[in-house]
Design a protein around this motif. Structure first.
Motif, short mmCIF file in Angstrom:
data_model
loop_
_atom_site.label_atom_id
_atom_site.label_comp_id
_atom_site.label_asym_id
_atom_site.label_seq_id
_atom_site.Cartn_x
_atom_site.Cartn_y
_atom_site.Cartn_z
N ALA A 1 57.05 7.91 -11.94
CA ALA A 1 58.12 6.91 -12.07
C ALA A 1 57.82 5.94 -13.20
O ALA A 1 58.72 5.52 -13.94
CB ALA A 1 58.28 6.15 -10.75
N THR A 2 56.56 5.57 -13.35
CA THR A 2 56.18 4.65 -14.43
C THR A 2 56.53 5.25 -15.79
O THR A 2 57.09 4.58 -16.67
CB THR A 2 54.67 4.36 -14.36
OG1 THR A 2 54.35 3.88 -13.06
CG2 THR A 2 54.27 3.32 -15.40
N ALA A 3 56.19 6.52 -15.94
CA ALA A 3 56.47 7.20 -17.21
C ALA A 3 57.96 7.38 -17.42
O ALA A 3 58.48 7.15 -18.53
CB ALA A 3 55.75 8.55 -17.24
N ASP A 4 58.66 7.76 -16.36
CA ASP A 4 60.11 7.94 -16.48
C ASP A 4 60.80 6.64 -16.86
O ASP A 4 61.69 6.61 -17.71
CB ASP A 4 60.69 8.45 -15.14
CG ASP A 4 60.61 9.97 -15.03
OD1 ASP A 4 60.42 10.63 -16.08
OD2 ASP A 4 60.73 10.48 -13.91
N ASP A 5 60.38 5.56 -16.19
CA ASP A 5 61.01 4.27 -16.48
C ASP A 5 60.79 3.86 -17.93
O ASP A 5 61.71 3.38 -18.60
CB ASP A 5 60.43 3.19 -15.55
CG ASP A 5 60.93 3.35 -14.12
OD1 ASP A 5 61.82 4.19 -13.90
OD2 ASP A 5 60.42 2.65 -13.23
#
Lengths: 301, 301, 301
Positions: free
Chosen positions: B161-165
């Motif tokens: 999620a961190t990377a996607d965000d």
């Protein structure tokens, strides 16, 4: 080798002003040291830290600058500086919060110059209004003009009490005799300016304070000065470069002339440079506030 | 006498970075003025304070630098700078938070150079992973390479999620097309790198991201670049000075070559110096961000 | 062109000290960069930011200064600096919180000089009291003299516990052997000084610590040194410029001599200048604390 000059720049705000920094560099200070978030009770220690480390020759190459946005606080800081000096360990101090002292001094001096040249009058023969009169430049303008003898009203755009409070506070402090006034709309402005001789416009940049419609109510206007260089200017029909040009919009004061923001700014710039350089050249430490600024502005004109 | 050059250094962090200070001194700025804890909504005032006090000749000797650690905030500050300018009262601005823009630009340019020289390929023909992809250097690397046409995945070491965000936020902002990915262990790293052409390693100093065991899973690797100069380096078997040297540990990508941290650092140093000097030499004010950094890095190679 | 020298000035207090700034300018540093409100855990990052950007030639023209008011914190910051260095990327560091190290070193060296010249004795043959012994200068004085072999008591003017705690903390830290003592009134002071050989007076400026009446109780006094230059001085009858002049008020120690604040200040000034210049001239990075200050003060005398 002679010592490099140092300007210790004390500012009660979170950041020193880049304006002041630029001016001090161009005035020739070799080293500038910023101190931000400076509280009044830290000034004494900072001054004593500054005066004892360079010897008698060094103090002459050391000076302090006090900025910020609050005139009263800035003057309190100047007083604290004075009290902290231990002659001969004593350095010059210039106080010019938000540039208000140099701007106001330049404005009043420019208006007084035109008043004399075009009307043969002096400030102490005139009534005057300061629009934007409760901001730093407005208050400083009022103080300087009042001390020069003008009958001054500081005009707030919202509340009479704000203007009255400012007038009282600074009357007490500097021995001047200002009144408060309020003008929240065109009708109130029109009424205020009807018999006034001088208008100082020191409101925020980009705000027109006096429209042509309002200006036509002025029947005794001699000089109007504006410090707003960002269109719309503070006075309709004024040109930033005006310096003694007829203020055509004041149709019922045919001899009224205008002083625009760039004319004032030109003197303000020279004035601030001159004050800074004075600190580098003086043999005896100087404490320079709005009074010195006004005296020097008169010399520059 | 020509005016001394001044660099106003705005940083949202509690302290300006000594790195930036050193670089600006060595680039030739005469006077450096630090402003720390700068909030976004203070930028407009600071800029306007900086541009109006030196005249047309002075603004050419005045510039601003924006640091910090947050790319988005730094770019917001740059935009606020632009909006505050009042041509011809306008100064150049360089934005390089944590040196991320110059580091990323140097890294991508070095990798692209080897990709072309050794493989005859361009970024827009390649897939790429950015390890440490959610930190400032990683994100900037991803943006630059994505805008140059590479198929980019930002790899976080903890959460997808961190990377996607991060990918979504910066895609929206700069019109690039990055994806997020995650690799919390050797198996996940091995799977990710199997078909990838380029690896950018921008994780923290002193952390080995890719072991020799992981690297052997790479079957299409052409160039791997690392910005970690503190042992253990980010990629096993890489040498800090490598610039196009075979990456022996990638045994199943025999033509893969490495770009080490000192090779990148050498270009980054020249690049940052060049960008700073450009502001001193330009006749027309420049706003320099990662795009300008990448264009200049390509010229330096 | 050789690189300009840069001094990164780290201070845990809200403002860097103008004293330190002036001294660094006069010592010849080209560029001074202030960092205030520096927390201990920020030092590592600031140092690493400072050492990696100028190359091997540049680090020799880069140095750090640690100020503040707390000796222990300042030494902790120095240690953090050392740990952050990555040779050959390593810069010199001078630590001198509130000028306490250079002041104390100058005071002890001046007193030791007179002790030797006038009495043929060394510090390790003497008992000594440090009045104002729990302030920064007092503690540093005690540490330096204790490490040189003197039998030291730090005297607090309010509480024995305060003096004992300071003595214990710094004994543990630097391997010295100080005791605490207290003297809240003239009677207690008289009792304390009766058999003592040396008196160091490091109390606040403008406070007389030892009156003539108290001094007459001293029967073994050899040298008394004072760092208070603001009248009333710390020791009655002393002259700021005294350097080995008989201390007439100590009527029962006819051979006692005095060292006044300006004599100490003169050496302190030369010492601080010398330490700062050493950092500019050294080929090998130096970590300069009170020990180096004392060694250099001895050389200056």
């Amino acid at each position: 080798m002679s010592k490099r000059s140092i300007l210790h720049m004390l500012d009660p705000m979170p950041h020193n002003s880049p304006f002041d920094v630029n001016m001090a560099v161009d005035a020739g200070f070799d080293v500038l040291m910023p101190y931000s978030n400076v509280k009044l009770d830290s000034v004494h220690r900072l001054v004593q830290d500054a005066i004892f480390s360079r010897g008698p020759a060094g103090v002459k190459q050391t000076a302090m600058f006090i900025g910020g946005r609050d005139l009263g606080l800035a003057m309190d800081m100047l007083n604290s500086c004075k009290q902290a000096m231990v002659p001969p360990f004593e350095v010059s101090v210039l106080v010019d919060p938000s540039g208000a002292f140099t701007t106001a001094a330049a404005l009043v001096a420019c208006v007084a110059k035109q008043l004399k040249d075009q009307h043969g009058k002096a400030l102490n023969e005139c009534t005057a209004l300061v629009f934007g009169g409760t901001g730093p430049v407005g208050i400083a303008t009022g103080i300087i003009a009042s001390l020069a003898g003008a009958d001054i009203a500081l005009v707030d755009h919202l509340l009479l009490a704000t203007a009255d409070d400012a007038a009282k506070e600074y009357n007490r402090r500097f021995g001047c005799t200002m009144r408060g006034a309020v003008a929240t709309n065109a009708a109130e402005k029109s009424a205020l300016i009807e018999q006034v001789n001088l208008i100082f416009c020191t409101a925020k940049a980009g705000i027109q304070v006096l429209s042509a419609e309002v200006l036509q109510h002025a029947k005794q206007l001699k000089v109007a000065g504006d410090v707003n260089a960002v269109p719309p200017l503070g006075i309709e029909g004024i040109n930033s470069k005006d310096f003694g040009v007829p203020l055509a919009a004041a149709i019922n004061s045919p001899k009224a002339v205008a002083v625009g923001a760039l004319a004032v700014g030109n003197i303000k710039y020279k004035l601030q440079q001159a004050l800074l350089k004075t600190m580098l050249e003086t043999d005896k430490p100087l404490y320079l506030d709005f009074r010195n600024a006004y005296a020097m502005a008169e010399q520059l004109l």
